[in-house]
Design a protein around this motif. Structure first.
Motif, PDB file in Angstrom:
ATOM      1  N   GLU A 199      29.582  30.378  48.829  1.00 35.28           N
ATOM      2  CA  GLU A 199      30.280  29.525  47.864  1.00 35.28           C
ATOM      3  C   GLU A 199      31.638  30.102  47.464  1.00 35.28           C
ATOM      4  OE1 GLU A 199      27.260  31.893  45.274  1.00 35.28           O
ATOM      5  OE2 GLU A 199      27.553  31.315  47.363  1.00 35.28           O
ATOM      6  N   ILE A 200      31.948  31.337  47.853  1.00 36.74           N
ATOM      7  CA  ILE A 200      33.245  31.923  47.510  1.00 36.74           C
ATOM      8  C   ILE A 200      34.337  31.284  48.367  1.00 36.74           C
ATOM      9  CG2 ILE A 200      34.628  34.029  47.467  1.00 36.74           C
ATOM     10  CD1 ILE A 200      32.076  35.585  46.816  1.00 36.74           C
ATOM     11  N   ALA A 201      35.288  30.655  47.680  1.00 35.44           N
ATOM     12  CA  ALA A 201      36.301  29.837  48.361  1.00 35.44           C
ATOM     13  C   ALA A 201      37.604  30.585  48.612  1.00 35.44           C
ATOM     14  CB  ALA A 201      36.587  28.588  47.528  1.00 35.44           C
ATOM     15  N   GLY A 202      37.833  31.677  47.885  1.00 34.91           N
ATOM     16  CA  GLY A 202      39.087  32.390  48.043  1.00 34.91           C
ATOM     17  C   GLY A 202      38.987  33.781  47.460  1.00 34.91           C
ATOM     18  N   PHE A 203      39.894  34.666  47.895  1.00 33.63           N
ATOM     19  CA  PHE A 203      39.861  36.030  47.389  1.00 33.63           C
ATOM     20  C   PHE A 203      41.272  36.578  47.202  1.00 33.63           C
ATOM     21  CE2 PHE A 203      39.893  36.624  52.011  1.00 33.63           C
ATOM     22  CZ  PHE A 203      40.849  37.627  52.175  1.00 33.63           C
ATOM     23  N   ILE A 204      41.374  37.528  46.281  1.00 35.73           N
ATOM     24  CA  ILE A 204      42.593  38.310  46.095  1.00 35.73           C
ATOM     25  C   ILE A 204      42.195  39.777  46.216  1.00 35.73           C
ATOM     26  CG2 ILE A 204      44.423  38.980  44.505  1.00 35.73           C
ATOM     27  CD1 ILE A 204      44.304  36.158  43.362  1.00 35.73           C
ATOM     28  N   SER A 205      42.695  40.430  47.240  1.00 35.19           N
ATOM     29  CA  SER A 205      42.328  41.804  47.538  1.00 35.19           C
ATOM     30  C   SER A 205      43.565  42.687  47.332  1.00 35.19           C
ATOM     31  CB  SER A 205      41.831  41.884  48.986  1.00 35.19           C
ATOM     32  OG  SER A 205      41.404  43.180  49.308  1.00 35.19           O
ATOM     33  N   VAL A 206      43.549  43.481  46.260  1.00 32.64           N
ATOM     34  CA  VAL A 206      44.702  44.314  45.905  1.00 32.64           C
ATOM     35  C   VAL A 206      44.435  45.755  46.336  1.00 32.64           C
ATOM     36  CG1 VAL A 206      46.159  45.152  44.029  1.00 32.64           C
ATOM     37  CG2 VAL A 206      45.263  42.814  43.957  1.00 32.64           C
ATOM     38  N   ALA A 207      45.307  46.278  47.199  1.00 30.56           N
ATOM     39  CA  ALA A 207      45.215  47.658  47.688  1.00 30.56           C
ATOM     40  C   ALA A 207      43.832  47.998  48.243  1.00 30.56           C
ATOM     41  CB  ALA A 207      45.611  48.638  46.583  1.00 30.56           C
TER      42      ALA A 207
END
Length: 217
Positions: free
Chosen positions: A123-131
């Motif tokens: 169900e996870i539609a998007g991600f923000i992966s910082v460093a």
């Protein structure tokens, strides 16, 4: 935003939660850096990611992994922390049964955990992966990566060299059916000291692109 305590796999977990007034609001879960190196849910990058989703109408949760702050348990090499993240998402979904989608964001160690959660929760539609610490942890589980997202890195990060993150980005970009964005923040170190504004401008641009009709997530 209320302090919350919810049940995790090894006892109680402490979090901060913003509940949207919209009963059909999407959800966002934000994960903090390494518990053994001072990482907590009050980390500035984590707080700013939380705020970015809050101002876009999401219901958002950030929390302390086991053994951090008032969260019970002990550090578990990432295995238990992934279970903590899954429990946090379960808690949010229980309180938001009509949520149409979920986003996950993470900083450093939290980015590694977030990407693992991505693989387990369709169900996870998007991600923000910082460093994302691509030189310290194995990211080969992203085969294939199920969702589109952005990886943001500082070009003066000495803890996680650019070449390792670029290699991860290129591998993910080669996969079909998803779009991986990559943004490099000039003069930013691993902790984005003095670069928080540039980091959040990148996050805001990406969320605007994804949420304002570029796709339906």
């Amino acid at each position: 935003m209320p302090d919350i305590i919810f049940n995790g796999p090894e006892g109680r977990l402490e979090g901060r939660y913003h509940h949207s007034e919209d009963p059909n609001a999407p959800l966002a879960l934000i994960l903090h850096p390494h518990p053994q190196y001072g990482g907590t849910m009050n980390n500035k990058v984590v707080y700013n990611l939380f705020t970015a989703f809050k101002k876009r109408g999401f219901s958002v949760l950030r929390f302390n992994f086991r053994g951090v702050g008032r969260s019970q348990g002990d550090y578990d090499q990432g295995i238990g922390e992934l279970s903590d993240a899954a429990a946090a998402l379960d808690w949010m979904q229980m309180h938001n049964p009509n949520a149409p989608s979920v986003w996950v964001g993470g900083f450093s160690f939290g980015a590694w955990i977030a990407m693992q959660l991505l693989m387990r929760r369709p169900e996870i539609a998007g991600f923000i992966s910082v460093a994302p610490p691509a030189n310290m942890y194995d990211f080969s589980f992203l085969a294939p990566c199920p969702s589109s997202g952005i990886i943001i890195h500082g070009d003066r990060d000495v803890l996680v060299p650019r070449k390792d993150v670029k290699k991860l980005v290129e591998k993910l970009k080669a996969q079909k059916g998803i779009t991986i964005d990559y943004d490099e923040i000039p003069a930013a170190d691993h902790f984005f000291e003095n670069s928080h504004e540039a980091l959040m401008s990148s996050v805001d641009r990406y969320l605007d692109k994804r949420l304002d009709g570029a796709d339906d997530d």
